[in-house]
Design an enzyme around this catalytic site. Structure first.
Site, PDB file in Angstrom:
ATOM      1  N   ASP A 195       1.944   5.173  -0.945  1.00 32.45           N
ATOM      2  CA  ASP A 195       0.650   4.526  -0.749  1.00 32.45           C
ATOM      3  C   ASP A 195      -0.457   5.348  -1.416  1.00 32.45           C
ATOM      4  OD1 ASP A 195      -0.775   2.389   0.811  1.00 32.45           O
ATOM      5  OD2 ASP A 195      -1.746   4.131   1.713  1.00 32.45           O
ATOM      6  N   GLU A 250       2.047   3.292  -5.597  1.00 31.16           N
ATOM      7  CA  GLU A 250       0.929   2.350  -5.654  1.00 31.16           C
ATOM      8  C   GLU A 250      -0.173   3.057  -6.434  1.00 31.16           C
ATOM      9  OE1 GLU A 250      -2.368   0.041  -2.959  1.00 31.16           O
ATOM     10  OE2 GLU A 250      -1.767   2.072  -2.525  1.00 31.16           O
TER      11      GLU A 250
HETATM   12  C1  NOJ Z   1      -2.562   0.236   0.273  1.00 37.21           C
HETATM   13  C2  NOJ Z   1      -1.840  -0.553   1.305  1.00 37.21           C
HETATM   14  O1  NOJ Z   1      -0.997  -1.488   0.671  1.00 37.21           O
HETATM   15  C3  NOJ Z   1      -2.903  -1.209   2.151  1.00 37.21           C
HETATM   16  O2  NOJ Z   1      -2.368  -2.175   3.013  1.00 37.21           O
HETATM   17  C4  NOJ Z   1      -3.647  -0.135   2.894  1.00 37.21           C
HETATM   18  O3  NOJ Z   1      -4.712  -0.719   3.622  1.00 37.21           O
HETATM   19  C5  NOJ Z   1      -4.236   0.905   1.931  1.00 37.21           C
HETATM   20  N1  NOJ Z   1      -3.307   1.295   0.923  1.00 37.21           N
HETATM   21  C6  NOJ Z   1      -4.672   2.143   2.670  1.00 37.21           C
HETATM   22  O4  NOJ Z   1      -3.569   2.819   3.193  1.00 37.21           O
END
Ligand code: NOJ
Length: 516
Positions: A195, A250
Site C-alpha cells: 500500500d 501501489e
Molecule cells: C490505498 C488503498 O487502496 C486505499 O483503500 C487506502 O485508503 C489508502 N491506500 C491508504 O491506506
C-alpha cells in the site's frame, strides 16, 4: 489476480461482515472462475477507520475477520485449489490505536518513542504566536495532513487522522516491517500488495507545496530515492524463501521513468498501472494508455499490470455508462473491455463483483457511508463505499446469501440485485459471470503460445482498438456503429457478431492459424 475485499466478500460468521472463513467457503467458486491468485485486502486488527488500511497490529487477525488459524486454513485450502494468495501490507502509516502510536502519545516531546512517527512543532507567526500546522500539506482524504495534539505537537497523516504516517528514517520501523514480511511468508503467503508503496519517505525539509499542491506534494512524498533501499531489502527477503514469492506495489507515479525505478530487477516484481482505470471509453485513449504502459515496463522486464476496477474507484460498469446514454450500455462496454484486458500481456487484476457486472451503488444514504473521504470532505466527495457493497451470492433480497438470512450487511445491498447474484447468473450462458469464465478459460488456453509483444495496425482507427499477439487478434469497437472485423475466426465475442461486422460497444477475439 482477483482482489478480495474481505469485508464484503462472504460472511462466514453471521455478523454482516465478510471474513476469512467466508473467503475460504468460496474458494471453489474462485477456482471455477478461472483466476490464478487472490489478493486479500487488510484483515488485521483495526478500528476500520479506513476499511482496515489503519492497521493496529500487523501480525494478527481482527476477531471480526477470524483468527490466525482461519488464515492458515484459508491459505492451505487456496493452495489446494491451485490458487496463490497475496496479502496487503500497509507500511506508510499505522492506526492511531497501534501500540507504537499509543506509546508515542504517552511519551513526552522529544522522546525516542515519538521517532517512529512524524511529529513536528506547529508553525509560528513572526510574533511568536502559534499559527497552525507545520506546513500546508493536504490529506489525500481532504483537510490538512496534520493533527494537533494537546501538547502543541502536530503529527503527519497523509490519509485519515486515524492513520499517522510512520517515520521510515527510524531503523526500528524498518526492521519491524522486515519481521512482518517474514511472519506472513513463514505462514505460506505467496507475496504482498504494498500500500502507498512510493510514499514512505518524505522530503525532510517539509516545505510548503503552495497552490499547485498535487504536483508539488508528489515530489515531496513520492518516490524519494531512499524508498528504493527498502524494496531492495524486501526483495532479498522474498528471494530467501522457496517458490515464487512476489511483491506488487501501489505506486502512483508521474512518469514512466519513475515507475521503472521501482521495477528494477532487485526491487518490486510488479507495480499497478492505473491509467486504464482512469481512461475514458475511447479507442484512442485506450490505445495510448496500453502503449504507454507497455513502454513504461519494457526496459525493466517486468510484466505490465492492468486494472479496470478496485475498491478505490467507482465500478467500471457505471463509469462506462457516463455520460448517461442507452440503458445497459455500461454493462455492454464492461463485457467488451474484458476481452481487451485479458488479451494484453502481463497481469490482469480483477476486482470482486466485476465478474457479476455489479454497478457502483451511488445512492447510499449518508448515514451508512463509512469511508473517511465522505466524512472529511463533508460529503463533497461521496467516497468509495459504493464499490464496496457486499457480493450478492443468491436469493432475491438482502443479504443475498452474503450473510445468513436475517443478517443486516455492513452496507445495505440494493433491492434490485436479484438478477445479479451468482446463483442467478450461474448456468446462464448470456450472463456476465459465464462470459468471465469463458474468457478466463480461453485466455488460460491461448496465453502460453502467445508472444508478449503487441502488434498494432499501421492505420489505427478512432472507432476501435485492434491489436494482435501472434495468432490472437483482439478488436474492441468503442463507437456506437458497426466496424469491419479484422481477419481470423471469432472464438469469443462480448455480443453477437453478424457476418464480418463487429457491432458498436462490442469486442471479439479472433484466431488465425498461421500468423502472417
Ligand atoms: C490505498 C488503498 O487502496 C486505499 O483503500 C487506502 O485508503 C489508502 N491506500 C491508504 O491506506
Amino acid at each position: 489476480m482477483y482482489e478480495v475485499y474481505v469485508r464484503s466478500f462472504a460472511d462466514g460468521g453471521g455478523d454482516g461482515e465478510g471474513d476469512l472463513r467466508g473467503v475460504r467457503s468460496r474458494l471453489a467458486y474462485l477456482r471455477d472462475l478461472g483466476v490464478d491468485a487472490l489478493w486479500l485486502t487488510p484483515f488485521y486488527p483495526s478500528p476500520l477507520a479506513d476499511g482496515g488500511y489503519d492497521v493496529a497490529d500487523h501480525t494478527g487477525v481482527d476477531p471480526r475477520f477470524g483468527t490466525l488459524d482461519d488464515f492458515d486454513a484459508l491459505v492451505a485450502d487456496a493452495h489446494a485449489h491451485g490458487l496463490r494468495v497475496i496479502i496487503d501490507i500497509v507500511p506508510n502509516h499505522t492506526s492511531d490505536r497501534h501500540r507504537w502510536f499509543r506509546e508515542a502519545l504517552a511519551a513526552p516531546i522529544g522522546d525516542p518513542a515519538r521517532e517512529r512517527y512524524v511529529f513536528r512543532p506547529g508553525r509560528r507567526n513572526p510574533d511568536g504566536r502559534m499559527e497552525g500546522p507545520p506546513n500546508d500539506w493536504p490529506s489525500m482524504f481532504g483537510g490538512s495532513a496534520w493533527e494537533r495534539l494537546p501538547d502543541g505537537q502536530w503529527y503527519l497523516h497523509l490519509y485519515a487522522r486515524e492513520q499517522p504516517d510512520l517515520n521510515w528514517r527510524d531503523p526500528g520501523v524498518r526492521r519491524a516491517f522486515e519481521d512482518v514480511l517474514r511472519f506472513w511468508l513463514d505462514r505460506g503467503v505467496d507475496g504482498f500488495r504494498i500500500d502507498v508503496a512510493a510514499g514512505l519517505f518524505k522530503d525532510p525539509a517539509f516545505a510548503d507545496v503552495g497552490a499547485d499542491a498535487r504536483t508539488a506534494l508528489h515530489g515531496r512524498i513520492y518516490s524519494r530515492p531512499e524508498v528504493h533501499g527498502v524494496y531492495r531489502d524486501w526483495r532479498r527477503i522474498l528471494e530467501s524463501y522457496d517458490g515464487d514469492r512476489m511483491a506488487v506495489g501501489e505506486v502512483w507515479t508521474d512518469s514512466p521513468d519513475e515507475l521503472a525505478r521501482f521495477l528494477r530487477p532487485d526491487e518490486l516484481h510488479q507495480a499497478f498501472q492505473f491509467d486504464l482505470q482512469l481512461a475514458p471509453w475511447s479507442a484512442p485513449a485506450f490505445r495510448d494508455v496500453i502503449q504507454a504502459a507497455v513502454a513504461a515496463v519494457e526496459p525493466t522486464g517486468a510484466a505490465p499490470t492492468w486494472v479496470l476496477s478496485s475498491h478505490d474507484m467507482p465500478r467500471h460498469v457505471t463509469r462506462y455508462e457516463r455520460p448517461p446514454g442507452v440503458p445497459g450500455i455500461g454493462t455492454a462496454r464492461a463485457r467488451a473491455a474484458l476481452l481487451m484486458l485479458l488479451a494484453l500481456p502481463g497481469s490482469a487484476y480483477l476486482y470482486q463483483g466485476e465478474e457479476l457486472g455489479l454497478p457502483e451503488v451511488e445512492d447510499l444514504p449518508d448515514e451508512v457511508r463509512q469511508d473517511p473521504i465522505s466524512r472529511r470532505t463533508g460529503g463533497k466527495r461521496p467516497g468509495r463505499d459504493g464499490c464496496r457493497v457486499p457480493i450478492p451470492w443468491s436469493g432475491a433480497k438482502e443479504p443475498y446469501g452474503f450473510a445468513p438470512d436475517g443478517t443486516r450487511p455492513w452496507l445495505p445491498m440494493p433491492p434490485d440485485w436479484a438478477s445479479l447474484t451468482v446463483e442467478a447468473q450461474d448456468g446462464d450462458p448470456a450472463s456476465m459471470l459465464s462470459f468471465y469464465r469463458s474468457a478466463l478459460a480461453l485466455r488460460r488456453e491461448l496465453a502460453p503460445s502467445l508472444p508478449e509483444e503487441i502488434e498494432w495496425p499501421d492505420d489505427p482507427s478512432d472507432a476501435s482498438v485492434v491489436f494482435r499477439r501472434g495468432r490472437l487478434t483482439c478488436a474492441l469497437n468503442c463507437s456506437d456503429n458497426p466496424v469491419r472485423l479484422p481477419p481470423g475466426e471469432v472464438v469469443l465475442a462480448s455480443a453477437a457478431c453478424y457476418g464480418d461486422l463487429l457491432p458498436g460497444n462490442t469486442s471479439a477475439w479472433l484466431v488465425t492459424d498461421a500468423p502472417s
